[in-house]
Write a protein that holds these residues in place. Structure first.
Motif, PDB file in Angstrom:
ATOM      1  N   VAL A   4       0.859  -1.178   0.000  1.00 37.27           N
ATOM      2  CA  VAL A   4       0.000   0.000   0.000  1.00 37.27           C
ATOM      3  C   VAL A   4       0.905   1.242   0.000  1.00 37.27           C
ATOM      4  CG1 VAL A   4      -1.749   1.270   1.278  1.00 37.27           C
ATOM      5  CG2 VAL A   4      -1.780  -1.243   1.262  1.00 37.27           C
ATOM      6  N   SER A   5       0.623   2.165  -0.883  1.00 38.18           N
ATOM      7  CA  SER A   5       1.416   3.393  -0.890  1.00 38.18           C
ATOM      8  C   SER A   5       0.528   4.589  -0.589  1.00 38.18           C
ATOM      9  CB  SER A   5       2.135   3.582  -2.234  1.00 38.18           C
ATOM     10  OG  SER A   5       1.207   3.688  -3.284  1.00 38.18           O
ATOM     11  N   GLN A   6       1.122   5.579   0.048  1.00 36.40           N
ATOM     12  CA  GLN A   6       0.388   6.787   0.412  1.00 36.40           C
ATOM     13  C   GLN A   6       1.226   8.000   0.042  1.00 36.40           C
ATOM     14  OE1 GLN A   6      -0.925   5.031   4.649  1.00 36.40           O
ATOM     15  NE2 GLN A   6      -1.906   6.985   4.156  1.00 36.40           N
ATOM     16  N   SER A   7       0.527   9.067  -0.330  1.00 32.94           N
ATOM     17  CA  SER A   7       1.240  10.309  -0.629  1.00 32.94           C
ATOM     18  C   SER A   7       0.385  11.497  -0.221  1.00 32.94           C
ATOM     19  CB  SER A   7       1.570  10.387  -2.128  1.00 32.94           C
ATOM     20  OG  SER A   7       0.383  10.349  -2.895  1.00 32.94           O
ATOM     21  N   PRO A   8       1.021  12.605   0.180  1.00 30.79           N
ATOM     22  CA  PRO A   8       2.451  12.704   0.452  1.00 30.79           C
ATOM     23  C   PRO A   8       2.811  11.972   1.739  1.00 30.79           C
ATOM     24  CG  PRO A   8       1.353  14.708   1.150  1.00 30.79           C
ATOM     25  CD  PRO A   8       0.290  13.844   0.516  1.00 30.79           C
ATOM     26  N   SER A   9       4.096  11.828   2.011  1.00 28.09           N
ATOM     27  CA  SER A   9       4.490  11.199   3.274  1.00 28.09           C
ATOM     28  C   SER A   9       4.375  12.201   4.419  1.00 28.09           C
ATOM     29  CB  SER A   9       5.913  10.646   3.187  1.00 28.09           C
ATOM     30  OG  SER A   9       6.809  11.663   2.778  1.00 28.09           O
ATOM     31  N   ASN A  10       4.603  13.455   4.101  1.00 28.40           N
ATOM     32  CA  ASN A  10       4.461  14.526   5.089  1.00 28.40           C
ATOM     33  C   ASN A  10       3.729  15.694   4.445  1.00 28.40           C
ATOM     34  OD1 ASN A  10       6.011  14.110   7.759  1.00 28.40           O
ATOM     35  ND2 ASN A  10       7.405  13.332   6.207  1.00 28.40           N
ATOM     36  N   LYS A  11       2.867  16.342   5.231  1.00 29.21           N
ATOM     37  CA  LYS A  11       2.151  17.504   4.727  1.00 29.21           C
ATOM     38  C   LYS A  11       2.015  18.517   5.860  1.00 29.21           C
ATOM     39  CE  LYS A  11      -0.590  19.917   1.964  1.00 29.21           C
ATOM     40  NZ  LYS A  11      -0.112  20.520   0.693  1.00 29.21           N
ATOM     41  N   VAL A  12       2.508  19.727   5.613  1.00 23.67           N
ATOM     42  CA  VAL A  12       2.333  20.816   6.565  1.00 23.67           C
ATOM     43  C   VAL A  12       1.401  21.815   5.913  1.00 23.67           C
ATOM     44  CG1 VAL A  12       3.451  22.613   7.919  1.00 23.67           C
ATOM     45  CG2 VAL A  12       4.647  20.460   7.495  1.00 23.67           C
ATOM     46  N   THR A  13       0.372  22.198   6.616  1.00 21.62           N
ATOM     47  CA  THR A  13      -0.606  23.124   6.056  1.00 21.62           C
ATOM     48  C   THR A  13      -1.014  24.138   7.098  1.00 21.62           C
ATOM     49  OG1 THR A  13      -2.663  23.261   4.787  1.00 21.62           O
ATOM     50  CG2 THR A  13      -2.656  21.794   6.678  1.00 21.62           C
TER      51      THR A  13
END
Lengths: 116, 111
Positions: A4-13
């Motif tokens: 299973v892949s997920q994106s993004p790995s990090n998100k700053v908002t």
């Protein structure tokens, strides 16, 4: 094979912005789950998709959260007007269909969301 | 609603056995699971037990289930430094396929 892949790995908002998190399940897995892991807490179920059935949205914490799954494969979790309490790791999992059998869920590495 | 509880921390010496405990409230739980989460990695299913069993052994891992007390444990024999991780207990049952997780137990293996 690919997991299973997920994106993004990090998100700053920034607080108040909308974010979209993506999950690519294992090929052939018709069941897809979203969970949230907040600091110091266990994993909290958010939403579950199974094939073409209506999703189980019983875990979504507010109407700012929504998810869709296109073509029975890729899923997008959308958080509108993000709040600081939305900061967490969002995990996606997928599994094979089946009834009366163990449903081993395979987890992706997660997206770490930080709302400032 | 359903609840799964675990102690937060456990420290053991390398070579000793580790026992991680979990309690749950849902009497309709069908399967109970142990997942392992290493730093920066996703959750990995370690083992599971069906609710009509009371014990399952898989190499260094032994799962004990006391259905009457709704108590689940994971014993890791000959604990190694590579076993250091967070261990999550989870259950599924009834009509729900999603997992209900405990808060996780941070296992630290000391040399």
């Amino acid at each position: 094979g690919a997991g299973v892949s997920q994106s993004p790995s990090n998100k700053v908002t920034e607080k108040g912005k909308d974010v979209e998190l993506r999950c690519d399940p294992i090929s052939g897995h018709t069941a897809l789950y979203w969970y949230r892991q907040s600091l110091g807490q266990g994993l909290e179920f958010l939403i579950y998709f199974q094939g073409n059935s209506a999703p189980d949205k019983s875990g979504l914490p507010s109407d700012r959260f929504s998810a869709e799954r296109t073509g029975g494969s890729v899923s997008t979790l959308t958080i509108q007007r993000t709040q600081q309490e939305d900061s967490a790791v969002y995990l996606c999992a997928s599994s094979l269909p089946g009834s009366g059998r163990i449903y081993e869920q395979y987890f992706g590495p997660g997206t770490r969301l930080t709302v400032t | 609603g359903e609840d799964v509880e675990q102690s937060l921390f456990l420290s053991v010496r390398e070579g000793d056995s580790s026992v991680i405990n979990c309690t749950y409230t849902d009497s309709s739980s069908t399967y109970l699971y142990w997942y392992k989460q290493e730093p920066g990695a996703g959750l990995q299913l370690l083992t599971y037990i069906f609710s009509n069993m009371d014990m399952k052994q898989d190499q260094r891992l032994t799962v004990l289930l006391n259905k009457k007390d709704k108590h689940l444990s994971l014993r890791i024999a000959d604990t190694q430094t590579g076993d250091s991780a967070i261990y999550f207990c989870a259950e599924s049952g009834g009509s729900a396929r999603q997992l209900t997780f405990g808060s996780g137990t941070q296992l630290t293996v000391l040399p």
